[in-house]
Design an enzyme around this catalytic site. Structure first.
Site, PDB file in Angstrom:
ATOM      1  N   ASN A   9     -37.586 125.659  -8.885  1.00  0.00           N
ATOM      2  CA  ASN A   9     -38.986 125.990  -9.424  1.00  0.00           C
ATOM      3  C   ASN A   9     -39.915 125.081  -9.036  1.00  0.00           C
ATOM      4  O   ASN A   9     -40.082 123.818  -9.938  1.00  0.00           O
ATOM      5  CB  ASN A   9     -38.826 126.168 -10.818  1.00  0.00           C
ATOM      6  N   TRP A  10     -40.651 125.009  -7.970  1.00  0.00           N
ATOM      7  CA  TRP A  10     -41.633 124.094  -7.617  1.00  0.00           C
ATOM      8  C   TRP A  10     -42.975 124.169  -8.611  1.00  0.00           C
ATOM      9  O   TRP A  10     -43.972 123.354  -8.405  1.00  0.00           O
ATOM     10  CB  TRP A  10     -42.131 124.203  -6.431  1.00  0.00           C
ATOM     11  N   LYS A  11     -43.110 125.147  -9.483  1.00  0.00           N
ATOM     12  CA  LYS A  11     -44.300 125.200 -10.330  1.00  0.00           C
ATOM     13  C   LYS A  11     -45.617 125.228  -9.460  1.00  0.00           C
ATOM     14  O   LYS A  11     -45.675 125.630  -8.441  1.00  0.00           O
ATOM     15  CB  LYS A  11     -44.297 124.290 -11.446  1.00  0.00           C
ATOM     16  N   HIS A  93     -40.842 132.729 -17.514  1.00  0.00           N
ATOM     17  CA  HIS A  93     -40.846 131.168 -17.778  1.00  0.00           C
ATOM     18  C   HIS A  93     -41.529 130.899 -18.918  1.00  0.00           C
ATOM     19  O   HIS A  93     -42.591 131.666 -19.127  1.00  0.00           O
ATOM     20  CB  HIS A  93     -41.085 130.555 -16.496  1.00  0.00           C
ATOM     21  N   GLU A  95     -43.347 128.728 -19.556  1.00  0.00           N
ATOM     22  CA  GLU A  95     -44.697 127.957 -19.378  1.00  0.00           C
ATOM     23  C   GLU A  95     -45.614 129.016 -19.346  1.00  0.00           C
ATOM     24  O   GLU A  95     -47.035 129.030 -19.554  1.00  0.00           O
ATOM     25  CB  GLU A  95     -44.887 127.151 -17.939  1.00  0.00           C
ATOM     26  N   GLU A 168     -33.516 128.246 -20.858  1.00  0.00           N
ATOM     27  CA  GLU A 168     -34.116 126.839 -20.762  1.00  0.00           C
ATOM     28  C   GLU A 168     -34.737 126.773 -21.922  1.00  0.00           C
ATOM     29  O   GLU A 168     -35.755 127.182 -22.416  1.00  0.00           O
ATOM     30  CB  GLU A 168     -35.415 127.546 -19.766  1.00  0.00           C
ATOM     31  N   GLY A 174     -39.310 119.447 -18.782  1.00  0.00           N
ATOM     32  CA  GLY A 174     -40.017 118.668 -18.150  1.00  0.00           C
ATOM     33  C   GLY A 174     -40.172 117.434 -19.156  1.00  0.00           C
ATOM     34  O   GLY A 174     -41.428 116.564 -19.159  1.00  0.00           O
ATOM     35  N   SER A 214     -34.914 119.552 -17.372  1.00  0.00           N
ATOM     36  CA  SER A 214     -34.641 118.353 -17.278  1.00  0.00           C
ATOM     37  C   SER A 214     -33.496 118.161 -16.385  1.00  0.00           C
ATOM     38  O   SER A 214     -32.689 117.041 -16.631  1.00  0.00           O
ATOM     39  CB  SER A 214     -34.729 117.359 -18.520  1.00  0.00           C
ATOM     40  N   GLY A 235     -36.626 122.202 -12.135  1.00  0.00           N
ATOM     41  CA  GLY A 235     -38.042 121.986 -11.981  1.00  0.00           C
ATOM     42  C   GLY A 235     -38.454 120.745 -11.337  1.00  0.00           C
ATOM     43  O   GLY A 235     -38.550 120.620 -10.033  1.00  0.00           O
ATOM     44  N   GLY A 236     -38.764 119.727 -12.193  1.00  0.00           N
ATOM     45  CA  GLY A 236     -39.394 118.439 -11.298  1.00  0.00           C
ATOM     46  C   GLY A 236     -38.462 117.803 -10.232  1.00  0.00           C
ATOM     47  O   GLY A 236     -38.922 117.626  -9.169  1.00  0.00           O
TER      48      GLY A 236
HETATM   49  P1  PGA Z   1     -37.714 120.671 -15.489  1.00  0.00           P
HETATM   50  O1  PGA Z   1     -38.198 122.347 -15.342  1.00  0.00           O
HETATM   51  O2  PGA Z   1     -36.466 120.699 -14.610  1.00  0.00           O
HETATM   52  O3  PGA Z   1     -38.912 119.862 -14.715  1.00  0.00           O
HETATM   53  O4  PGA Z   1     -37.298 120.412 -16.832  1.00  0.00           O
HETATM   54  C1  PGA Z   1     -37.216 123.202 -15.546  1.00  0.00           C
HETATM   55  C2  PGA Z   1     -37.913 124.449 -15.456  1.00  0.00           C
HETATM   56  O5  PGA Z   1     -38.963 124.918 -15.998  1.00  0.00           O
HETATM   57  O6  PGA Z   1     -37.592 125.661 -14.833  1.00  0.00           O
END
Ligand code: PGA
Length: 263
Positions: A9-11, A93, A95, A168, A174, A214, A235-236
Protein backbone atom coordinates in the site's frame (compact mmCIF):
# COMPACT_ATOMS: atom_id res chain seq x y z
CA UNK A 1 -4.88 -24.32 1.34
CA UNK A 2 -4.88 -20.54 1.65
CA UNK A 3 -2.50 -18.51 -0.54
CA UNK A 4 0.26 -16.33 0.89
CA UNK A 5 -0.31 -12.71 -0.14
CA UNK A 6 1.95 -9.67 0.17
CA UNK A 7 0.18 -6.43 -0.74
CA UNK A 8 1.99 -3.08 -0.95
CA UNK A 9 0.00 0.00 0.00
CA UNK A 10 1.93 3.00 -1.30
CA UNK A 11 -0.59 5.46 0.18
CA UNK A 12 -0.03 9.06 -1.04
CA UNK A 13 3.52 8.43 -2.20
CA UNK A 14 5.14 8.42 -5.66
CA UNK A 15 4.37 10.50 -8.75
CA UNK A 16 3.55 8.54 -11.92
CA UNK A 17 7.01 8.94 -13.45
CA UNK A 18 8.66 7.28 -10.45
CA UNK A 19 5.93 4.75 -9.67
CA UNK A 20 6.45 2.63 -12.80
CA UNK A 21 10.21 2.18 -12.35
CA UNK A 22 9.80 1.52 -8.62
CA UNK A 23 7.13 -1.13 -9.31
CA UNK A 24 9.38 -2.77 -11.92
CA UNK A 25 12.29 -2.85 -9.48
CA UNK A 26 10.16 -4.37 -6.73
CA UNK A 27 8.74 -6.96 -9.14
CA UNK A 28 12.24 -7.99 -10.20
CA UNK A 29 13.47 -8.19 -6.61
CA UNK A 30 10.48 -10.25 -5.40
CA UNK A 31 9.99 -12.74 -8.24
CA UNK A 32 8.40 -15.73 -6.51
CA UNK A 33 5.58 -17.67 -8.19
CA UNK A 34 4.41 -19.09 -4.84
CA UNK A 35 3.62 -15.68 -3.32
CA UNK A 36 0.67 -13.63 -4.51
CA UNK A 37 2.03 -10.08 -4.87
CA UNK A 38 0.00 -6.89 -5.27
CA UNK A 39 1.10 -3.25 -5.57
CA UNK A 40 -1.44 -0.51 -4.78
CA UNK A 41 -0.13 2.88 -6.00
CA UNK A 42 -2.07 6.17 -6.01
CA UNK A 43 -4.87 6.36 -8.60
CA UNK A 44 -2.87 8.60 -10.93
CA UNK A 45 -0.03 6.07 -11.11
CA UNK A 46 -2.21 3.00 -11.79
CA UNK A 47 -1.66 3.04 -15.55
CA UNK A 48 2.11 3.44 -15.26
CA UNK A 49 2.32 0.69 -12.66
CA UNK A 50 0.07 -1.62 -14.69
CA UNK A 51 2.34 -1.17 -17.71
CA UNK A 52 5.51 -1.62 -15.66
CA UNK A 53 4.18 -4.84 -14.09
CA UNK A 54 2.92 -6.45 -17.32
CA UNK A 55 4.27 -9.99 -17.50
CA UNK A 56 5.77 -9.96 -14.00
CA UNK A 57 2.97 -11.78 -12.21
CA UNK A 58 2.51 -8.87 -9.80
CA UNK A 59 -1.07 -7.60 -9.65
CA UNK A 60 -2.15 -3.96 -9.44
CA UNK A 61 -4.56 -2.68 -6.82
CA UNK A 62 -6.30 0.62 -6.13
CA UNK A 63 -6.34 2.09 -2.64
CA UNK A 64 -10.04 3.01 -2.61
CA UNK A 65 -13.21 2.95 -4.67
CA UNK A 66 -16.37 5.07 -4.49
CA UNK A 67 -19.59 3.53 -3.23
CA UNK A 68 -21.66 4.80 -6.19
CA UNK A 69 -21.29 3.64 -9.79
CA UNK A 70 -21.33 7.17 -11.27
CA UNK A 71 -22.72 10.60 -10.55
CA UNK A 72 -22.01 14.07 -9.27
CA UNK A 73 -19.11 13.21 -6.96
CA UNK A 74 -16.28 15.56 -7.84
CA UNK A 75 -12.87 14.03 -7.52
CA UNK A 76 -14.05 10.49 -6.88
CA UNK A 77 -13.22 7.25 -8.72
CA UNK A 78 -15.80 4.52 -9.33
CA UNK A 79 -15.33 0.78 -9.67
CA UNK A 80 -16.02 0.68 -13.44
CA UNK A 81 -13.31 3.33 -13.94
CA UNK A 82 -10.78 1.00 -12.32
CA UNK A 83 -11.47 -1.93 -14.61
CA UNK A 84 -8.47 -2.39 -16.87
CA UNK A 85 -6.23 -0.46 -14.50
CA UNK A 86 -6.42 -2.60 -11.37
CA UNK A 87 -7.62 -6.06 -10.37
CA UNK A 88 -7.53 -5.54 -6.60
CA UNK A 89 -8.80 -2.75 -4.36
CA UNK A 90 -8.23 -1.82 -0.72
CA UNK A 91 -11.51 -1.00 1.03
CA UNK A 92 -12.05 0.55 4.44
CA UNK A 93 -8.46 1.44 5.29
CA UNK A 94 -8.32 3.08 8.72
CA UNK A 95 -6.77 6.23 7.24
CA UNK A 96 -9.87 6.62 5.07
CA UNK A 97 -12.16 5.86 7.99
CA UNK A 98 -10.28 8.62 9.88
CA UNK A 99 -9.69 11.21 7.13
CA UNK A 100 -12.86 10.71 5.09
CA UNK A 101 -15.34 9.56 7.69
CA UNK A 102 -15.91 6.22 6.02
CA UNK A 103 -18.49 4.22 7.93
CA UNK A 104 -19.10 0.48 7.88
CA UNK A 105 -22.26 1.15 5.88
CA UNK A 106 -20.30 3.01 3.17
CA UNK A 107 -17.63 0.34 3.23
CA UNK A 108 -20.32 -2.32 2.65
CA UNK A 109 -21.43 -0.45 -0.46
CA UNK A 110 -17.84 -0.11 -1.69
CA UNK A 111 -17.45 -3.87 -1.33
CA UNK A 112 -20.57 -4.37 -3.44
CA UNK A 113 -19.22 -2.06 -6.16
CA UNK A 114 -15.86 -3.88 -6.12
CA UNK A 115 -17.53 -7.30 -6.40
CA UNK A 116 -19.77 -6.17 -9.27
CA UNK A 117 -16.72 -4.82 -11.17
CA UNK A 118 -14.73 -8.00 -10.58
CA UNK A 119 -12.18 -6.24 -8.38
CA UNK A 120 -10.72 -8.34 -5.56
CA UNK A 121 -11.26 -6.43 -2.31
CA UNK A 122 -8.93 -6.27 0.68
CA UNK A 123 -11.22 -5.25 3.53
CA UNK A 124 -9.31 -3.51 6.33
CA UNK A 125 -10.43 -3.80 9.94
CA UNK A 126 -8.71 -2.94 13.21
CA UNK A 127 -9.09 -1.35 16.60
CA UNK A 128 -7.76 1.88 18.11
CA UNK A 129 -5.25 1.72 20.96
CA UNK A 130 -7.82 2.80 23.57
CA UNK A 131 -10.15 0.05 22.39
CA UNK A 132 -7.44 -2.58 22.78
CA UNK A 133 -6.48 -1.28 26.19
CA UNK A 134 -10.12 -1.45 27.22
CA UNK A 135 -10.24 -5.11 26.16
CA UNK A 136 -12.60 -4.32 23.30
CA UNK A 137 -10.39 -5.09 20.29
CA UNK A 138 -12.24 -8.23 19.24
CA UNK A 139 -15.65 -6.64 19.75
CA UNK A 140 -14.67 -3.65 17.60
CA UNK A 141 -13.41 -5.84 14.76
CA UNK A 142 -16.49 -8.06 15.06
CA UNK A 143 -18.66 -4.97 14.63
CA UNK A 144 -16.67 -3.77 11.61
CA UNK A 145 -17.01 -7.15 9.92
CA UNK A 146 -20.73 -7.36 10.58
CA UNK A 147 -21.21 -3.79 9.36
CA UNK A 148 -19.28 -4.37 6.15
CA UNK A 149 -20.41 -7.89 5.28
CA UNK A 150 -23.76 -8.74 6.83
CA UNK A 151 -25.87 -7.03 4.15
CA UNK A 152 -23.93 -8.73 1.35
CA UNK A 153 -24.39 -12.10 3.01
CA UNK A 154 -28.15 -11.52 3.08
CA UNK A 155 -28.28 -10.45 -0.58
CA UNK A 156 -28.43 -12.77 -3.56
CA UNK A 157 -25.09 -11.47 -4.87
CA UNK A 158 -23.26 -12.30 -1.64
CA UNK A 159 -19.83 -10.93 -0.75
CA UNK A 160 -16.98 -11.01 -3.28
CA UNK A 161 -16.02 -14.68 -3.61
CA UNK A 162 -12.33 -13.83 -3.44
CA UNK A 163 -12.46 -11.37 -0.54
CA UNK A 164 -9.33 -10.90 1.58
CA UNK A 165 -9.33 -9.37 5.07
CA UNK A 166 -6.48 -7.29 6.47
CA UNK A 167 -6.30 -6.96 10.24
CA UNK A 168 -4.58 -3.64 10.86
CA UNK A 169 -4.57 -2.41 14.45
CA UNK A 170 -4.72 1.36 14.04
CA UNK A 171 -2.05 1.96 16.69
CA UNK A 172 0.42 -0.15 14.70
CA UNK A 173 0.04 1.67 11.38
CA UNK A 174 2.98 3.86 10.49
CA UNK A 175 4.14 3.95 14.10
CA UNK A 176 6.99 1.45 14.02
CA UNK A 177 5.15 -0.36 16.81
CA UNK A 178 3.93 -3.65 15.33
CA UNK A 179 1.52 -6.02 17.06
CA UNK A 180 2.81 -9.30 18.45
CA UNK A 181 2.39 -12.20 16.04
CA UNK A 182 0.43 -14.09 18.69
CA UNK A 183 -2.02 -11.19 19.14
CA UNK A 184 -2.50 -10.91 15.37
CA UNK A 185 -3.13 -14.66 15.17
CA UNK A 186 -5.65 -14.49 18.01
CA UNK A 187 -7.46 -11.74 16.14
CA UNK A 188 -7.40 -13.79 12.94
CA UNK A 189 -9.07 -16.64 14.85
CA UNK A 190 -11.67 -14.18 16.19
CA UNK A 191 -12.27 -12.86 12.65
CA UNK A 192 -12.90 -16.37 11.31
CA UNK A 193 -15.20 -16.98 14.26
CA UNK A 194 -17.24 -13.89 13.33
CA UNK A 195 -17.28 -14.89 9.66
CA UNK A 196 -18.70 -18.26 10.61
CA UNK A 197 -21.33 -16.70 12.83
CA UNK A 198 -22.48 -14.18 10.21
CA UNK A 199 -22.94 -16.87 7.59
CA UNK A 200 -19.76 -17.66 5.66
CA UNK A 201 -20.33 -21.28 4.72
CA UNK A 202 -16.95 -22.67 5.68
CA UNK A 203 -16.79 -20.58 8.84
CA UNK A 204 -14.23 -18.35 7.19
CA UNK A 205 -11.72 -21.20 7.05
CA UNK A 206 -10.78 -20.39 3.48
CA UNK A 207 -10.60 -16.62 3.96
CA UNK A 208 -7.10 -15.19 3.59
CA UNK A 209 -6.33 -12.88 6.52
CA UNK A 210 -3.38 -10.51 6.29
CA UNK A 211 -1.72 -8.56 9.08
CA UNK A 212 -0.85 -4.91 8.56
CA UNK A 213 0.88 -2.34 10.75
CA UNK A 214 4.61 -1.52 10.68
CA UNK A 215 5.51 -4.72 8.84
CA UNK A 216 9.17 -4.91 7.81
CA UNK A 217 11.59 -7.53 6.52
CA UNK A 218 12.80 -7.86 10.11
CA UNK A 219 9.42 -8.68 11.67
CA UNK A 220 7.44 -10.40 8.88
CA UNK A 221 8.63 -13.80 10.13
CA UNK A 222 6.81 -13.30 13.43
CA UNK A 223 3.50 -13.02 11.56
CA UNK A 224 4.07 -15.70 8.95
CA UNK A 225 5.07 -18.16 11.68
CA UNK A 226 1.38 -18.06 12.68
CA UNK A 227 -0.72 -20.50 10.63
CA UNK A 228 -3.75 -18.20 10.98
CA UNK A 229 -1.97 -15.34 9.16
CA UNK A 230 -1.72 -15.52 5.37
CA UNK A 231 0.47 -12.55 4.54
CA UNK A 232 0.74 -8.81 5.02
CA UNK A 233 -0.51 -5.45 3.88
CA UNK A 234 2.65 -3.37 3.94
CA UNK A 235 2.75 0.44 4.00
CA UNK A 236 5.99 2.33 4.61
CA UNK A 237 8.31 -0.62 3.94
CA UNK A 238 6.57 -1.36 0.64
CA UNK A 239 8.25 1.66 -0.99
CA UNK A 240 11.69 0.14 -0.32
CA UNK A 241 12.83 -2.62 -2.71
CA UNK A 242 15.23 -4.12 -0.13
CA UNK A 243 12.43 -4.40 2.42
CA UNK A 244 10.04 -5.90 -0.11
CA UNK A 245 12.68 -8.42 -1.20
CA UNK A 246 13.06 -9.53 2.41
CA UNK A 247 9.33 -9.63 3.08
CA UNK A 248 8.44 -11.62 -0.04
CA UNK A 249 11.47 -13.84 0.46
CA UNK A 250 10.17 -14.82 3.90
CA UNK A 251 6.65 -15.21 2.52
CA UNK A 252 7.96 -17.69 -0.03
CA UNK A 253 9.24 -19.91 2.79
CA UNK A 254 5.74 -20.08 4.29
CA UNK A 255 4.10 -20.57 0.90
CA UNK A 256 6.33 -23.56 0.10
CA UNK A 257 5.84 -25.04 3.57
CA UNK A 258 2.08 -24.89 2.99
CA UNK A 259 2.44 -26.46 -0.45
CA UNK A 260 4.58 -29.25 1.00
CA UNK A 261 2.05 -29.88 3.79
CA UNK A 262 -0.74 -30.57 1.30
CA UNK A 263 1.58 -32.72 -0.84
P1 PGA B 1 2.55 0.71 7.65
O1 PGA B 1 1.10 0.81 6.97
O2 PGA B 1 3.14 -0.58 7.17
O3 PGA B 1 3.28 1.92 7.18
O4 PGA B 1 2.33 0.67 9.12
C1 PGA B 1 0.29 -0.33 6.81
C2 PGA B 1 -1.03 0.06 6.19
O5 PGA B 1 -1.53 1.13 6.51
O6 PGA B 1 -1.59 -0.69 5.38
Amino acid sequence: MRPVIIAANWKMHTVPSEAGPLAATIAARTADPDVSRVICPPFVALADVRDALAGTGVAVGAQNVHHELAGAHTGEVSAPMLVGLATWVIVGHSERRRDNGETDELIARKLDRARDAGLRPILCVGEQLAEREAGRAEAVVDGQLRGALAAALRSDAGPAPDLVIAYEPVWAIGTGRNAFGSDAAAMADAIRDTLGRIGFVDGGAGMPILYGGSVTAANIGEFLAEPAIDGALVGGASLKPDEMAGIVGRAGVTARARLAAVG
